[in-house]
Design an enzyme around this catalytic site. Structure first.
Site, PDB file in Angstrom:
ATOM      1  N   ARG A  15       0.785  -1.156  -0.019  1.00  0.00           N
ATOM      2  CA  ARG A  15      -0.054   0.081  -0.122  1.00  0.00           C
ATOM      3  C   ARG A  15       0.834   1.216  -0.071  1.00  0.00           C
ATOM      4  NH1 ARG A  15      -4.125   1.949   4.937  1.00  0.00           N
ATOM      5  NH2 ARG A  15      -5.157   3.483   3.806  1.00  0.00           N
ATOM      6  N   SER A  16       1.906   1.376   0.570  1.00  0.00           N
ATOM      7  CA  SER A  16       2.778   2.500   0.700  1.00  0.00           C
ATOM      8  C   SER A  16       3.551   2.774  -0.105  1.00  0.00           C
ATOM      9  CB  SER A  16       3.591   1.977   2.224  1.00  0.00           C
ATOM     10  OG  SER A  16       4.656   3.167   2.254  1.00  0.00           O
ATOM     11  N   PRO A  17       3.627   4.071  -0.643  1.00  0.00           N
ATOM     12  CA  PRO A  17       4.503   4.454  -1.710  1.00  0.00           C
ATOM     13  C   PRO A  17       5.791   4.690  -0.995  1.00  0.00           C
ATOM     14  CG  PRO A  17       3.418   6.562  -0.666  1.00  0.00           C
ATOM     15  CD  PRO A  17       2.928   5.022  -0.186  1.00  0.00           C
ATOM     16  N   ALA A  19       7.295   2.438   0.850  1.00  0.00           N
ATOM     17  CA  ALA A  19       7.760   1.069   1.043  1.00  0.00           C
ATOM     18  C   ALA A  19       8.324   0.821  -0.412  1.00  0.00           C
ATOM     19  CB  ALA A  19       6.782  -0.026   1.591  1.00  0.00           C
ATOM     20  N   TYR A  20       7.468   1.066  -1.631  1.00  0.00           N
ATOM     21  CA  TYR A  20       7.803   1.200  -2.822  1.00  0.00           C
ATOM     22  C   TYR A  20       9.089   1.683  -2.965  1.00  0.00           C
ATOM     23  CZ  TYR A  20       7.449   1.592  -8.003  1.00  0.00           C
ATOM     24  OH  TYR A  20       7.832   1.841  -9.271  1.00  0.00           O
TER      25      TYR A  20
END
Length: 241
Positions: A15-17, A19-20
């Site tokens: 979900r997290s940008p 983390a991306y």
């Protein structure tokens, strides 16, 4: 490479940008570390998984995102994606169920394609702007990877997979996670994509060097991005970094 008693690990969220960004940096710049650490999913649980967590007294650091933070993140995403030389989108998440994509990862991992699954889901969400909370999106990813589409897309219907997912979230709780990306090496913890370099040094058994944390963009003001479109994401539990 130094090996603490427990395997170094990182908690990622599809979900997290942030983390991306950490995923891209980790796999493209530090593949040796990516291969040496354990990958553990983290997400905001639905009511079914929350009951499993409640039974074990696990209270995750779920906090709502303010409007101001939402606008700040839109600015920040443009900064960080531009620095990395790629464009990204922010899809609108309407009444999302994050179990679908994250429990699907566990099935893909069992089949030996966990990393390929993460890459494909991140691409679907942050590059193609698809809704990864839809079973059809996850089924398409599974088919692309040669996996059982029904098993992956419907992983949240499997009680055993649910229990494993709750166990992963419990591990995050015991590790003291308060946001993602979150990295652990022995007793040391590193929060945020800007702490990846010191974490890499720790895993490699090296001393961190000055300049490992890039803060050159602090104080910079950028108008709301044109290439990043506003979404309805309520925020990652504990905040993103």
């Amino acid at each position: 490479m130094a090996k603490p008693k427990k395997q170094p690990r990182w908690y990622f969220s599809l979900r997290s940008p942030y983390a991306y960004f950490a995923y891209r940096d980790l796999t493209e710049r530090y593949p040796d570390v990516a291969d040496a650490i354990e990958w553990i999913p983290f997400w905001e649980p639905d009511a079914v998984t929350q009951k499993l967590l409640d039974a074990d007294g696990v209270e995750l650091p779920i906090v709502p995102m303010s409007r101001a933070k939402n606008f700040y993140i839109l600015q920040d995403l443009r900064r960080l994606s531009k620095l990395r030389g790629f464009e990204m989108t922010v899809p609108v998440d309407r009444d999302p169920n994050w179990e679908i994509s994250h429990l699907g990862y566990l099935v893909a991992q069992d089949a030996g394609k966990g990393r390929e699954y993460i890459d494909a889901v991140y691409r679907a969400r942050w590059i193609e702007g698809k809704d990864i909370t839809e079973r059809a999106t996850i089924a398409a990813v599974a088919e692309q990877l040669g996996l059982d589409a029904d098993a992956v897309a419907n992983a949240s219907d499997d009680d055993e997979i649910r229990a494993r997912g709750a166990a992963a979230l419990t591990r995050s709780y015991k590790d003291g996670l308060f946001g993602v990306p979150f990295f652990v090496h022995g007793f040391n913890k590193f929060f945020g994509v800007d702490r990846l370099k010191p974490y890499v040094a720790a895993v490699r058994g090296e001393d961190p060097v000055e300049g490992d944390i890039d803060q050159s963009w602090l104080g910079e003001f950028i108008e709301l991005p044109e290439l990043v479109t506003p979404g309805g994401d309520g925020g990652i539990a504990g905040g993103c970094a």
